[in-house]
Scaffold this motif. Structure first.
Motif, PDB file in Angstrom:
ATOM      1  N   PRO A  94       0.831  -1.200   0.000  1.00  9.44           N
ATOM      2  CA  PRO A  94       0.000   0.000   0.000  1.00  9.44           C
ATOM      3  C   PRO A  94       0.861   1.244   0.000  1.00  9.44           C
ATOM      4  CG  PRO A  94      -0.006  -1.055   2.162  1.00  9.44           C
ATOM      5  CD  PRO A  94       0.672  -1.990   1.226  1.00  9.44           C
ATOM      6  N   SER A  95       0.367   2.252  -0.673  1.00  9.63           N
ATOM      7  CA  SER A  95       1.136   3.484  -0.793  1.00  9.63           C
ATOM      8  C   SER A  95       0.890   4.435   0.352  1.00  9.63           C
ATOM      9  CB  SER A  95       0.795   4.183  -2.117  1.00  9.63           C
ATOM     10  OG  SER A  95      -0.596   4.462  -2.166  1.00  9.63           O
ATOM     11  N   GLY A  96      -0.178   4.297   1.079  1.00  6.24           N
ATOM     12  CA  GLY A  96      -0.478   5.230   2.153  1.00  6.24           C
ATOM     13  C   GLY A  96       0.010   4.724   3.470  1.00  6.24           C
ATOM     14  N   PRO A  97       0.069   5.579   4.485  1.00  2.87           N
ATOM     15  CA  PRO A  97       0.533   5.172   5.795  1.00  2.87           C
ATOM     16  C   PRO A  97      -0.473   4.288   6.489  1.00  2.87           C
ATOM     17  CG  PRO A  97      -0.243   7.431   5.844  1.00  2.87           C
ATOM     18  CD  PRO A  97      -0.300   6.986   4.441  1.00  2.87           C
ATOM     19  N   GLY A  98       0.049   3.236   7.154  1.00  4.77           N
ATOM     20  CA  GLY A  98      -0.802   2.392   7.970  1.00  4.77           C
ATOM     21  C   GLY A  98      -1.693   1.533   7.104  1.00  4.77           C
ATOM     22  N   GLU A  99      -2.547   0.774   7.732  1.00  5.66           N
ATOM     23  CA  GLU A  99      -3.516  -0.033   7.038  1.00  5.66           C
ATOM     24  C   GLU A  99      -4.887   0.409   7.521  1.00  5.66           C
ATOM     25  OE1 GLU A  99      -1.030  -4.131   6.384  1.00  5.66           O
ATOM     26  OE2 GLU A  99      -2.178  -3.872   8.199  1.00  5.66           O
ATOM     27  N   LEU A 106       8.123   5.106   5.251  1.00  3.21           N
ATOM     28  CA  LEU A 106       8.412   6.532   5.405  1.00  3.21           C
ATOM     29  C   LEU A 106       7.134   7.355   5.342  1.00  3.21           C
ATOM     30  CD1 LEU A 106      11.682   6.980   3.299  1.00  3.21           C
ATOM     31  CD2 LEU A 106      11.432   6.646   5.769  1.00  3.21           C
ATOM     32  N   ALA A 107       6.192   6.939   4.499  1.00  2.49           N
ATOM     33  CA  ALA A 107       4.917   7.656   4.436  1.00  2.49           C
ATOM     34  C   ALA A 107       4.176   7.549   5.764  1.00  2.49           C
ATOM     35  CB  ALA A 107       4.065   7.104   3.299  1.00  2.49           C
ATOM     36  N   GLN A 108       4.239   6.368   6.382  1.00  4.02           N
ATOM     37  CA  GLN A 108       3.577   6.201   7.676  1.00  4.02           C
ATOM     38  C   GLN A 108       4.238   7.060   8.739  1.00  4.02           C
ATOM     39  OE1 GLN A 108       3.124   2.152   8.891  1.00  4.02           O
ATOM     40  NE2 GLN A 108       2.710   2.667  11.037  1.00  4.02           N
ATOM     41  N   LEU A 109       5.576   7.080   8.751  1.00  2.00           N
ATOM     42  CA  LEU A 109       6.282   7.898   9.736  1.00  2.00           C
ATOM     43  C   LEU A 109       6.068   9.387   9.484  1.00  2.00           C
ATOM     44  CD1 LEU A 109       9.616   5.916  10.033  1.00  2.00           C
ATOM     45  CD2 LEU A 109       7.980   6.336  11.872  1.00  2.00           C
ATOM     46  N   THR A 110       6.021   9.788   8.219  1.00  2.00           N
ATOM     47  CA  THR A 110       5.767  11.194   7.907  1.00  2.00           C
ATOM     48  C   THR A 110       4.382  11.612   8.367  1.00  2.00           C
ATOM     49  OG1 THR A 110       7.252  11.103   5.997  1.00  2.00           O
ATOM     50  CG2 THR A 110       5.631  12.884   6.042  1.00  2.00           C
ATOM     51  N   ALA A 111       3.391  10.759   8.137  1.00  2.00           N
ATOM     52  CA  ALA A 111       2.041  11.073   8.607  1.00  2.00           C
ATOM     53  C   ALA A 111       2.001  11.177  10.131  1.00  2.00           C
ATOM     54  CB  ALA A 111       1.064   9.996   8.121  1.00  2.00           C
ATOM     55  N   GLU A 112       2.743  10.296  10.807  1.00  2.00           N
ATOM     56  CA  GLU A 112       2.779  10.369  12.263  1.00  2.00           C
ATOM     57  C   GLU A 112       3.490  11.640  12.718  1.00  2.00           C
ATOM     58  OE1 GLU A 112       3.786   7.461  16.060  1.00  2.00           O
ATOM     59  OE2 GLU A 112       4.561   6.969  14.066  1.00  2.00           O
ATOM     60  N   SER A 113       4.582  11.998  12.039  1.00  2.13           N
ATOM     61  CA  SER A 113       5.297  13.214  12.396  1.00  2.13           C
ATOM     62  C   SER A 113       4.428  14.448  12.232  1.00  2.13           C
ATOM     63  CB  SER A 113       6.560  13.331  11.535  1.00  2.13           C
ATOM     64  OG  SER A 113       7.239  14.527  11.809  1.00  2.13           O
ATOM     65  N   GLU A 114       3.618  14.486  11.174  1.00  7.01           N
ATOM     66  CA  GLU A 114       2.746  15.631  10.937  1.00  7.01           C
ATOM     67  C   GLU A 114       1.673  15.767  12.000  1.00  7.01           C
ATOM     68  OE1 GLU A 114       1.365  14.855   7.032  1.00  7.01           O
ATOM     69  OE2 GLU A 114       3.175  15.608   6.034  1.00  7.01           O
ATOM     70  N   VAL A 115       1.326  14.662  12.639  1.00  8.68           N
ATOM     71  CA  VAL A 115       0.342  14.705  13.722  1.00  8.68           C
ATOM     72  C   VAL A 115       1.013  15.044  15.053  1.00  8.68           C
ATOM     73  CG1 VAL A 115      -1.254  13.289  15.072  1.00  8.68           C
ATOM     74  CG2 VAL A 115      -1.266  13.155  12.584  1.00  8.68           C
ATOM     75  N   VAL A 116       2.203  14.487  15.271  1.00  5.82           N
ATOM     76  CA  VAL A 116       2.873  14.651  16.560  1.00  5.82           C
ATOM     77  C   VAL A 116       3.459  16.045  16.725  1.00  5.82           C
ATOM     78  CG1 VAL A 116       4.854  13.859  17.909  1.00  5.82           C
ATOM     79  CG2 VAL A 116       3.335  12.195  16.842  1.00  5.82           C
ATOM     80  N   GLU A 117       4.073  16.578  15.676  1.00  2.93           N
ATOM     81  CA  GLU A 117       4.775  17.862  15.794  1.00  2.93           C
ATOM     82  C   GLU A 117       3.896  18.980  16.345  1.00  2.93           C
ATOM     83  OE1 GLU A 117       7.918  20.017  16.106  1.00  2.93           O
ATOM     84  OE2 GLU A 117       8.257  18.226  14.907  1.00  2.93           O
ATOM     85  N   PRO A 118       2.676  19.194  15.847  1.00  4.11           N
ATOM     86  CA  PRO A 118       1.861  20.283  16.407  1.00  4.11           C
ATOM     87  C   PRO A 118       1.414  20.049  17.846  1.00  4.11           C
ATOM     88  CG  PRO A 118       1.070  19.626  14.226  1.00  4.11           C
ATOM     89  CD  PRO A 118       2.035  18.576  14.675  1.00  4.11           C
TER      90      PRO A 118
END
Length: 652
Positions: free
Chosen positions: A270-275, A367-379
């Motif tokens: 899958p191309s998106g983060p997570g399942e 990396l897409a999953q980690l990037t999505a998590e980073s975008e949620v965690v950072e703020p």
């Protein structure tokens, strides 16, 4: 000192905020049930397990693992809960052990929240049992105690829950195992290694069980990382792989073992983060939101290190297999040239490209999953963890207590699409800092040495400002040494805001008195601590944490002063005295071996990005990016003004 219990023995608990640390020779499921005074379990709402990990006063891990930390707050338990049963069960699924008899004896250790040992129990003598009540925490005549139980059940988790009187125990046990299997399918598969060096646990509390890279076919096992404090990874030996590349990529953290073998890889990752699972900020165990975010950030760091290592190993394996196949073609004079040889080489290159493409697809997904998590965690990060451009600083208020950690910058890897991970260090600082003002290997390093020194001073000001901002009013006293006066422009925000108790010391004559005062404080506090007389310290000994900032070292220093700095770097952190150097090591090369221990005692950070930090798992060269105030922003000055106002109100 931890008391070692035998079966049936009990021991009083000195406090109510505890951890139960479980270790086993393989993945186990950890859970907790709460009983009333009569030993009755009222319902499923008194059972904490991976599918429902939190109850009032209790939190358990969400995944099967060889090590667990269970958080327990006895004062926060539901009304009527008088007993906390710690349960261990083997996960179901093909390939795993069927009983505890096939594993080393599991162990449960009860500690305080800060890790001080209280009591431990090794559950020996298990055979066909696949579930066990390891220990229980119980209230007797107003006193909480821990008892070693060791009651095993050959019928597994269902039989154990039935014995505790839980309604519909078998359905609930099946749901727990299903939840464990779902999380295991998203975790990292175990490596196929012939020999693995033992490693020490270096991850923060509660960070086990994070989703990680999924298995990928036709690549070698990556050596599991050797965890520990900063230093080189321990040596490991990878198992031999089939020449034809059959098999699966197997890679795991040495302390994270999934419960069941992962399913076969999908035809198209899958191309998106997570399942279908969206990342959530603070989705990690911990006592507070701050601790959950801290654990989550370090879990992201581990996941990025592991998934990058898996990809790099897959590429290395593909290259080595291509080389072997080409060597076989060239080794036979009969097949060295001609259409057959050209075809063999083309097929070998095609297999290599296919392996790399599949490994890259898995890397991109992770990396897409980690990037999505980073975008949620950072703020969601609090000021101590946030970047200087975060909106959280605009609502800054001086805290009532010091946070558990501080952001020094960001870490990244060269893989395209890899997110930046905050570099968080625990407070109080265990090591001082060396902000390198010298020419670095980075191409981003300014050509003008004066510009680099100015950038180093600005980084020092940003770090000092953040330290002042995250301490309560008067909780940190900063001393500046600037013998040559070269740091005035960069250090101006600290001086102009009024957060300093005294102006920067300049000239060679200003260096010695400040160092002498701090060494006297170190000596007095150490002597008072050894004699148990901390309450009788002289009134002129400042109880606040102390930070000595040395700018433009070694100007104004002689050999004696350097030796005294070494003493502060070695002995100061244990008694609240910390050191920050802003210096170019090349300028101080004349000190020779005298300077080496000081250099090694401090954590080096740079005012420009540089790949000089290595992780303790697989030894990646991480690029450190400093946490600087955005150009033109006045956020640091406004924060420091509020710190100075709060200090004035408290008379400090």
């Amino acid at each position: 000192m931890t008391v070692e219990l035998v079966r049936g023995q009990n021991h009083p608990l000195p406090g109510t905020r505890l951890e139960v640390r479980v270790s086993a020779g393989g993945p186990v499921v950890a859970g907790v049930t709460l009983d009333d005074g009569g030993g009755r379990l009222c319902g499923a709402d008194r059972f904490a397990h991976p599918g429902s990990p939190r109850l009032p006063g209790v939190e358990v891990p969400r995944q099967a693992a060889a090590e667990h930390r269970l958080a327990v707050d006895l004062e926060a338990l539901p009304a009527g809960a008088h007993r906390v049963n710690v349960l261990l069960a083997l996960p179901t699924g093909a390939g795993g052990p069927l009983s505890f008899g096939a594993l080393p004896a599991p162990r449960a250790a009860v500690t305080t929240a800060d890790g001080t040992g209280i009591a431990g129990y090794t559950v020996a003598g298990l055979g066909s049992e696949s579930a066990v009540v390891a220990v229980e925490l119980y209230l007797r005549q107003g006193v909480w105690k821990v008892r070693a139980v060791g009651q095993g059940y050959a019928g597994g988790l269902a039989a154990m829950l039935e014995d505790q009187g839980l309604p519909r125990a078998r359905e609930l046990a099946a749901a727990v195992q299903e939840a464990v299997a779902r999380r295991a399918a998203r975790s990292v598969a175990p490596p196929r290694t012939a020999d693995t060096a033992d490693s020490r646990r270096a991850v923060p509390a509660g960070s086990t069980g994070r989703p990680g890279p999924a298995p990928e076919p036709a690549a070698p096992a990556v050596p599991p990382p050797a965890a520990g404090r900063p230093g080189g990874p321990q040596a490991v030996r990878a198992a031999a792989r089939p020449a034809d590349g059959t098999g699966a990529v197997d890679y795991r953290h040495p302390r994270r073992t999934p419960a069941v073998p992962p399913p076969p890889p999908p035809a198209a990752p899958p191309s998106g983060p997570g399942e279908g699972t969206a990342p959530v900020a603070g989705d990690a165990p911990g006592w507070s939101t701050q601790e959950r975010l801290y654990n989550q950030v370090w879990g992201m760091f581990e996941d990025l290190a592991r998934t990058a290592a898996a990809y790099r190993s897959a590429v290395d394996f593909a290259d080595s297999r291509l080389e072997r196949e080409v060597d076989r073609v060239l080794a036979d004079p009969r097949t060295r040239v001609g259409p057959a040889a050209d075809g063999a080489r083309a097929r070998a290159r095609a297999r290599r490209e296919a392996l790399v493409d599949r490994a890259r697809a898995v890397l991109d997904r992770d990396l897409a999953q980690l990037t999505a998590e980073s975008e949620v965690v950072e703020p969601a990060l609090p000021p101590a963890f946030a970047r200087w451009d975060s909106p959280v600083w605009h609502a800054y208020r001086v805290p009532a207590e010091r946070p558990m950690a501080l952001r020094l910058g960001d870490l990244s890897l060269p893989e395209p699409g890899a997110p930046r991970i905050p570099l968080l260090v625990r407070l109080p600082l265990e090591r001082g800092l060396w902000i390198d003002a010298g020419r670095s290997r980075s191409s981003a390093s300014p050509a003008d040495p004066r510009a680099l020194r100015r950038s180093a001073g600005e980084l020092a000001t940003a770090v000092v400002g953040r330290l002042l901002a995250v301490h309560p009013a008067g909780g940190l006293a900063v001393h500046l040494l600037d013998p040559a006066g070269a740091g005035s422009p960069a250090l101006a925000p600290l001086v102009d805001s009024g957060v300093l108790r005294e102006p920067p010391a300049t000239g060679p004559g200003g260096v010695a008195p400040v160092i002498d005062r701090l060494i006297r404080r170190v000596d007095l506090v150490q002597m008072a601590a050894r004699t148990g007389a901390l309450d009788s310290l002289p009134p002129d000994v400042d109880p606040a944490e102390q930070l000595l900032v040395v700018h433009d070292f070694p100007h104004g220093f002689d050999d004696r002063a350097v030796t005294r700095l070494r003493y502060l770097a070695d002995e100061g952190p244990s008694v609240g005295v910390h050191l920050m150097m802003v210096a170019d090591r090349e300028d101080a090369r004349g000190y020779g071996p005298v300077l080496d221990p000081l250099w090694r005692a401090l954590l080096r950070i740079t005012p420009v990005p540089e790949d000089h930090l290595a992780d303790p798992w697989v030894g990646h060269a991480w690029t450190y990016e400093p946490s600087l105030v955005p150009p033109g922003s006045r956020i640091l000055s406004r924060v420091l003004e509020r710190v100075a106002e709060a200090r004035g109100r408290h008379g400090r």
